[in-house]
Design a protein around this motif. Structure first.
Motif, PDB file in Angstrom:
ATOM      1  N   LEU A  41       4.916 -10.196   8.998  1.00  0.00           N
ATOM      2  CA  LEU A  41       4.265  -9.142   8.235  1.00  0.00           C
ATOM      3  C   LEU A  41       4.925  -8.969   6.871  1.00  0.00           C
ATOM      4  N   ASP A  42       4.143  -8.564   5.881  1.00  0.00           N
ATOM      5  CA  ASP A  42       4.753  -8.220   4.598  1.00  0.00           C
ATOM      6  C   ASP A  42       5.478  -6.885   4.758  1.00  0.00           C
ATOM      7  N   THR A  45       3.320  -3.574   5.188  1.00  0.00           N
ATOM      8  CA  THR A  45       2.638  -3.439   6.481  1.00  0.00           C
ATOM      9  C   THR A  45       3.646  -3.163   7.585  1.00  0.00           C
ATOM     10  N   ARG A  46       4.791  -3.788   7.500  1.00  0.00           N
ATOM     11  CA  ARG A  46       5.826  -3.567   8.515  1.00  0.00           C
ATOM     12  C   ARG A  46       6.253  -2.097   8.545  1.00  0.00           C
ATOM     13  N   LYS A  48       4.416   0.480   7.716  1.00  0.00           N
ATOM     14  CA  LYS A  48       3.322   1.254   8.317  1.00  0.00           C
ATOM     15  C   LYS A  48       3.309   1.094   9.831  1.00  0.00           C
ATOM     16  N   VAL A  49       3.543  -0.130  10.305  1.00  0.00           N
ATOM     17  CA  VAL A  49       3.609  -0.390  11.740  1.00  0.00           C
ATOM     18  C   VAL A  49       4.745   0.410  12.377  1.00  0.00           C
ATOM     19  N   LEU A 340      -3.354  -7.147  11.079  1.00  0.00           N
ATOM     20  CA  LEU A 340      -2.687  -5.899  10.728  1.00  0.00           C
ATOM     21  C   LEU A 340      -2.530  -5.749   9.218  1.00  0.00           C
ATOM     22  N   GLU A 341      -2.212  -6.830   8.531  1.00  0.00           N
ATOM     23  CA  GLU A 341      -2.098  -6.740   7.081  1.00  0.00           C
ATOM     24  C   GLU A 341      -3.439  -6.381   6.441  1.00  0.00           C
ATOM     25  N   ASN A 342      -4.507  -6.907   7.019  1.00  0.00           N
ATOM     26  CA  ASN A 342      -5.836  -6.605   6.503  1.00  0.00           C
ATOM     27  C   ASN A 342      -6.266  -5.186   6.867  1.00  0.00           C
ATOM     28  N   LEU A 344      -4.378  -2.536   7.725  1.00  0.00           N
ATOM     29  CA  LEU A 344      -3.493  -1.439   7.290  1.00  0.00           C
ATOM     30  C   LEU A 344      -3.228  -1.447   5.789  1.00  0.00           C
ATOM     31  N   LYS A 345      -3.962  -2.255   5.059  1.00  0.00           N
ATOM     32  CA  LYS A 345      -3.715  -2.354   3.608  1.00  0.00           C
ATOM     33  C   LYS A 345      -4.110  -1.060   2.885  1.00  0.00           C
TER      34      LYS A 345
END
Length: 345
Positions: A41-42, A45-46, A48-49, A340-342, A344-345
């Motif tokens: 993950l970038d 995003t990490r 946010k996770v 997830l990156e898509n 949660l962006k």
């Protein structure tokens, strides 16, 4: 010859463990998918996770479980435990004599399911109310949604008539959850969507969660290999083909050991964008079903029988199954990261 003998010994050891309730790839397999996703993950995003995982009702218990790990590994370990949550709520009382539960869980319905063709109730069959069956309402939902975990697309082994898969299923619900994640603003609901998405990604990539085989002996289907027993004729508590595949990653419950294993898998060459292709999860299901037909239902599991003796399972069957497991978990991890990156962006 010595290597072949060792593989045969390992295979038999896996088969005799007597798994009673199947979870795709077992706890470790789902944790490996989550580990690979998290590590790819970038940073945005990490973060946010990490925040969303904190909203799970079991976060207090999870923090205790990861407290012995180095501080740098605790965030990924919490995400890994989140991947197991949808399986663990199956074990809450009264469904289990040794329930897994946390403050904040509702009293789960014992009637969340439907009746099959034989008229018997099953929690693996969606209830008649399709709105309730596919609802995404958050941690207060009293439904376990056990029928979300698989699709069991039909394969006829000998021309036996098949019956279609039920809806909702792992594919339809994953697509719905992913779409909802991109538009949900409530962080508690987003947390619920997150743990289900990370779990169902593992389920969708386990071949025997995507297919079931129909034969003259198993004319109602083998339930993704659950009805194909593995054990010598005199075995009192045989295992089954589904459990065999679930246990391929191993059953070690140590988070530290699983993180080490995940780090090793993550050294592989990253799949290209065409292979990941987060826009086509239906293609992932189709490919995984084909893998089930080619490898999971290869000899000695391609006949009409409902029980196989462990001594009849060749070492090359196990070797191919291990190769498939590693490849599927690796792919699932990268695809999960992309989703997830898509979302949660």
């Amino acid at each position: 010859m010595e290597g072949m003998l060792m593989r045969r010994v390992m295979t038999i050891g896996l088969l005799l463990c007597g798994v009673l309730q199947a979870h795709a790839w077992g706890n470790r397999g789902h944790q490996l998918v989550a580990y690979i996703a998290y590590e790819n993950l970038d940073p945005g995003t990490r973060a946010k996770v990490d925040a969303l995982i904190q909203r799970n009702p079991c976060i207090g218990e999870w923090k205790t479980a990861v407290s012995g790990l180095p501080a740098s590994e605790q965030p990924v370990a919490l995400f890994m435990l989140g991947a197991n949550w949808p399986d663990r709520i199956k074990l809450t009382a009264p469904k289990s004599k040794t329930p897994y539960d946390c403050p904040g869980h509702p009293t789960f319905l014992t009637t969340d399911g439907g009746k099959g063709a034989d008229g018997r109730f099953s929690a693996d069959i969606p209830p008649p109310d399709m709105t309730a069956a596919s609802q995404i309402t958050g941690y207060s939902d009293a439904r376990r949604h056990q029928y979300w975990h698989f699709i069991d697309s039909p394969i006829s082994g000998d021309g036996t008539k098949t019956t279609p898969e039920y809806t909702p299923n792992v594919l339809s619900e994953l697509k719905l959850l992913v779409a909802k994640l991109a538009t949900t603003t409530d962080p508690d609901l987003r947390s619920y969507e997150l743990v289900w998405i990370e779990h169902l990604m593992g389920d969708l990539h386990q071949p025997l969660h995507d297919a079931q085989r129909f034969t003259k002996t198993l004319h109602d289907g083998d339930q993704g290999g659950n009805k194909v027993l593995i054990g010598a004729p005199e075995t009192k508590y045989p295992s089954n083909l589904h459990a065999y595949w679930d246990d391929l990653p191993g059953s070690d419950s140590s988070l530290a050991a699983t993180i080490k294993m995940g780090a090793g898998l993550n050294q592989g060459k990253a799949p290209n964008a065409t292979t990941i292709d987060i826009s086509r999860p239906e293609d992932w299901a189709t490919a995984t079903e084909a893998l089930a037909q080619k490898d999971a239902y290869a000899a000695p599991f391609n006949g009409d029988g409902s029980q196989v003796d462990p001594k009849d399972i060749p070492a090359d069957y196990h070797a191919q199954a291990m190769k498939d497991m590693q490849s599927q978990i690796f792919l699932a991890g990268y695809r999960l990261a992309g989703l997830l990156e898509n979302g949660l962006k």
